[in-house]
Design a protein around this motif. Structure first.
Motif, mmCIF file in Angstrom:
data_model
loop_
_atom_site.group_PDB
_atom_site.id
_atom_site.type_symbol
_atom_site.label_atom_id
_atom_site.label_comp_id
_atom_site.label_asym_id
_atom_site.label_seq_id
_atom_site.Cartn_x
_atom_site.Cartn_y
_atom_site.Cartn_z
ATOM 1 N N LYS A 128 -43.656 -72.934 -10.055
ATOM 2 C CA LYS A 128 -42.994 -72.027 -9.137
ATOM 3 C C LYS A 128 -43.922 -71.700 -7.976
ATOM 4 C CE LYS A 128 -40.659 -67.524 -9.052
ATOM 5 N NZ LYS A 128 -40.260 -66.348 -9.860
ATOM 6 N N PRO A 129 -43.467 -71.856 -6.724
ATOM 7 C CA PRO A 129 -44.314 -71.475 -5.577
ATOM 8 C C PRO A 129 -44.686 -69.996 -5.672
ATOM 9 C CG PRO A 129 -42.384 -72.708 -4.849
ATOM 10 C CD PRO A 129 -42.162 -72.386 -6.290
ATOM 11 N N SER A 130 -45.883 -69.668 -5.234
ATOM 12 C CA SER A 130 -46.337 -68.285 -5.304
ATOM 13 C C SER A 130 -45.508 -67.399 -4.376
ATOM 14 C CB SER A 130 -47.814 -68.184 -4.914
ATOM 15 O OG SER A 130 -47.984 -68.449 -3.533
ATOM 16 N N GLU A 131 -45.437 -66.109 -4.728
ATOM 17 C CA GLU A 131 -44.690 -65.181 -3.902
ATOM 18 C C GLU A 131 -45.294 -65.056 -2.508
ATOM 19 O OE1 GLU A 131 -44.273 -61.524 -6.006
ATOM 20 O OE2 GLU A 131 -42.959 -62.372 -7.535
ATOM 21 N N LYS A 132 -46.629 -65.156 -2.429
ATOM 22 C CA LYS A 132 -47.298 -65.097 -1.124
ATOM 23 C C LYS A 132 -46.861 -66.276 -0.248
ATOM 24 C CE LYS A 132 -49.912 -62.527 -0.004
ATOM 25 N NZ LYS A 132 -49.716 -61.270 0.765
ATOM 26 N N PHE A 133 -46.794 -67.470 -0.843
ATOM 27 C CA PHE A 133 -46.355 -68.656 -0.107
ATOM 28 C C PHE A 133 -44.904 -68.480 0.356
ATOM 29 C CE2 PHE A 133 -43.963 -72.648 -0.204
ATOM 30 C CZ PHE A 133 -44.652 -73.397 0.747
ATOM 31 N N LEU A 134 -44.036 -67.977 -0.543
ATOM 32 C CA LEU A 134 -42.633 -67.796 -0.199
ATOM 33 C C LEU A 134 -42.465 -66.764 0.916
ATOM 34 C CD1 LEU A 134 -40.985 -67.867 -3.753
ATOM 35 C CD2 LEU A 134 -40.951 -69.662 -2.016
ATOM 36 N N GLU A 135 -43.297 -65.727 0.885
ATOM 37 C CA GLU A 135 -43.244 -64.718 1.950
ATOM 38 C C GLU A 135 -43.601 -65.331 3.300
ATOM 39 O OE1 GLU A 135 -45.723 -61.456 0.945
ATOM 40 O OE2 GLU A 135 -44.491 -60.798 -0.746
ATOM 41 N N ARG A 136 -44.663 -66.124 3.314
ATOM 42 C CA ARG A 136 -45.079 -66.762 4.563
ATOM 43 C C ARG A 136 -44.029 -67.766 5.046
ATOM 44 N NH1 ARG A 136 -51.410 -67.770 2.763
ATOM 45 N NH2 ARG A 136 -52.125 -65.618 3.122
ATOM 46 N N ALA A 137 -43.470 -68.528 4.098
ATOM 47 C CA ALA A 137 -42.427 -69.505 4.457
ATOM 48 C C ALA A 137 -41.211 -68.791 5.029
ATOM 49 C CB ALA A 137 -42.032 -70.322 3.232
ATOM 50 N N GLN A 138 -40.886 -67.622 4.446
ATOM 51 C CA GLN A 138 -39.749 -66.833 4.933
ATOM 52 C C GLN A 138 -39.974 -66.382 6.372
ATOM 53 O OE1 GLN A 138 -37.101 -66.479 3.060
ATOM 54 N NE2 GLN A 138 -35.888 -65.082 4.299
ATOM 55 N N ILE A 139 -41.209 -65.977 6.675
ATOM 56 C CA ILE A 139 -41.538 -65.533 8.034
ATOM 57 C C ILE A 139 -41.411 -66.702 9.018
ATOM 58 C CG2 ILE A 139 -43.394 -64.693 9.531
ATOM 59 C CD1 ILE A 139 -44.407 -63.078 7.107
ATOM 60 N N VAL A 140 -41.954 -67.872 8.617
ATOM 61 C CA VAL A 140 -41.859 -69.067 9.469
ATOM 62 C C VAL A 140 -40.389 -69.446 9.683
ATOM 63 C CG1 VAL A 140 -42.353 -71.530 9.620
ATOM 64 C CG2 VAL A 140 -44.130 -69.952 8.823
ATOM 65 N N GLY A 141 -39.627 -69.458 8.598
ATOM 66 C CA GLY A 141 -38.213 -69.801 8.693
ATOM 67 C C GLY A 141 -37.445 -68.831 9.562
ATOM 68 N N PHE A 142 -37.815 -67.550 9.456
ATOM 69 C CA PHE A 142 -37.157 -66.531 10.266
ATOM 70 C C PHE A 142 -37.377 -66.792 11.754
ATOM 71 C CE2 PHE A 142 -37.239 -62.366 12.421
ATOM 72 C CZ PHE A 142 -35.951 -61.946 12.141
#
Length: 446
Positions: free
Chosen positions: A411-425
């Motif tokens: 499972k990708p780390s929550e920190k990675f998912l948070e950063r990916a969410q910001i980039v995607g946003f």
């Protein structure tokens, strides 16, 4: 009044699609006992127009009509609720659920959009049937006024026979296959002509700004003569067909327009067909080269006069499932062709990308339930396909990471998912700004 009708259709369609899309996430979340904190139509930035808490969920309507959302507890989404994510996972949270359940929750929205589009196409086929025009029945071919088409080699009177290697028999098929077209074969006065289109054909069409490509050629049928017209006192009635000008037989309204430009300020003799009789009348041409007579657009009359043949197909309830499925499939294929063209810079199709103004513009300025449901079905497919793009912040981005987790077992780390969410946003904001910026640019430069 026209604005009210268009905006009403636009908002009704958008609201329906958003609510059902979010319901597609909401229902599986509740089935898997996942807490849903908010369910909103439109965005409630700073404040909402309406809200009411029922059970553990707050239902509301925001003031910013750019979409909608469900806030699922324990999910890294556009809310970026870091405080909640910093707490230990709870059994009712999204992040605590098995990957397969999270995948179903994330795919729920687009699944509902696809199902909705199919159901609409089925019922449209059952209620309205299909109406089309056989191209080989067009008496005078097409009226070509679009400058891009003229520059490419098309002429008024051409009949489209094929686009690339696809034979074209019905008028509606032109719009279906024009995306990605490289060659168009036409019938020009009985002779086949192959017209090669430039690579940036779609970009040129967007720059030209006209939505009219191939139009039918109509006869000159009188609707009315305004009181301000110099011809108001002449014996002309609704339904009269003007056949000739100074003895020259003219079959189409566009031919009259061309001839009248050379007769400015003159009195002309016209031949008129009324019922079964032929009459002659003298009419005054204005200094602008017009007769100041409103023309009648009547599809049934055009058919009766032999200008084209209308194909009408009705479906039984059982047949409508096949007909609706065929329309559903062709719409998806066509939309993917559009996306392919948009992401290929050489086609220039990205210039035609539009935002909310472009969506608003596709609705007619009169109320038509048939048009409304057809457009809603198309927009439902568009919403589903765009949401499946593998961009973090969209459903497709979440699905991409979930598939990675299922396949790899990590499972990708929550920190990675948070950063990916910001980039995607930021990617999403850039796309929204570009699309709506195109709308503004077109409006300013039109």
């Amino acid at each position: 009044m026209e604005f009210v009708i268009k905006i009403s259709q636009f908002l009704l369609s958008l609201s329906l699609l958003i609510v059902l899309h979010e319901l597609g996430h909401f229902i599986p979340a509740k089935l898997f006992k996942t807490k849903v904190e908010k369910f909103y139509l439109f965005f409630d930035v700073k404040f909402s127009l309406f809200k009411k808490k029922i059970g553990e969920t707050e239902y509301g309507i925001g003031w910013l009509p750019l979409g909608g959302y469900v806030k699922i507890a324990g999910m890294i989404d556009e809310s970026m609720d870091k405080e909640q994510m910093a707490q230990p996972p709870q059994p009712w949270e999204f992040r605590s659920k098995p990957a397969w359940q999270r995948l179903i929750i994330m795919l729920g929205g687009v699944t509902v959009n696809f199902i909705l589009a199919y159901i609409i196409f089925v019922f449209v086929a059952f209620v309205y049937g299909d109406t089309d025009i056989k191209i080989d029945s067009l008496k005078g071919g097409y009226l070509v006024e679009n400058q891009v088409l003229l520059d490419s080699g098309f002429k008024t009177g051409d009949k489209v026979l094929a686009i690339n290697d696809q034979d074209i028999e019905k008028d509606s098929e032109i719009g279906q296959y024009i995306i990605g077209a490289e060659q168009i074969t036409v019938d020009r006065q009985g002779e086949k002509k192959v017209i090669d289109l430039p690579e940036n054909f779609l970009g040129q069409l967007s720059d030209e700004g006209s939505r009219n490509l191939f139009r039918y050629r109509y006869p000159f049928i009188v609707e009315s003569v305004p009181d301000s017209s110099a011809n108001a006192a002449v014996d002309i009635k609704t339904g009269d067909v003007i056949l000739s000008l100074n003895g020259k037989k003219l079959d189409y309204f566009d031919e009259f327009e061309g001839e009248l430009k050379n007769l400015k300020g003159q009195t002309v003799s016209v031949e008129i067909l009324r019922d079964e009789s032929t009459l002659v009348r003298d009419l005054q041409v204005t200094q602008e080269g017009k007769l100041n007579i409103f023309r009648l657009i009547d599809a049934k009359r055009f058919t009766d006069l032999g200008y084209y043949e209308v194909i009408r197909r009705e479906y039984s309830f059982g047949e409508s499932f096949v007909a609706g499925g065929s329309k559903f499939k062709s719409t998806i294929v066509n939309y993917f062709s559009q996306l392919k063209a948009i992401f290929n810079p050489s086609t220039g199709a990205y210039k035609g990308l539009g935002g909310f103004k472009a969506i608003y513009d596709i609705f007619p300025d009169f109320w038509s339930w048939e048009a409304f449901w057809k457009l809603t079905a198309f927009l439902s497919i568009m919403l589903a396909v765009l949401n499946l793009l593998p961009i973090p912040a969209l459903d497709g981005g979440h699905v991409m990471f979930l598939l990675y987790e299922i396949i790899s077992g990590r499972k990708p780390s929550e920190k990675f998912l948070e950063r990916a969410q910001i980039v995607g946003f930021f990617i999403l904001i850039a796309l929204v700004l570009f699309a709506n910026g195109n709308d503004v640019f077109k409006a300013v430069t039109k």
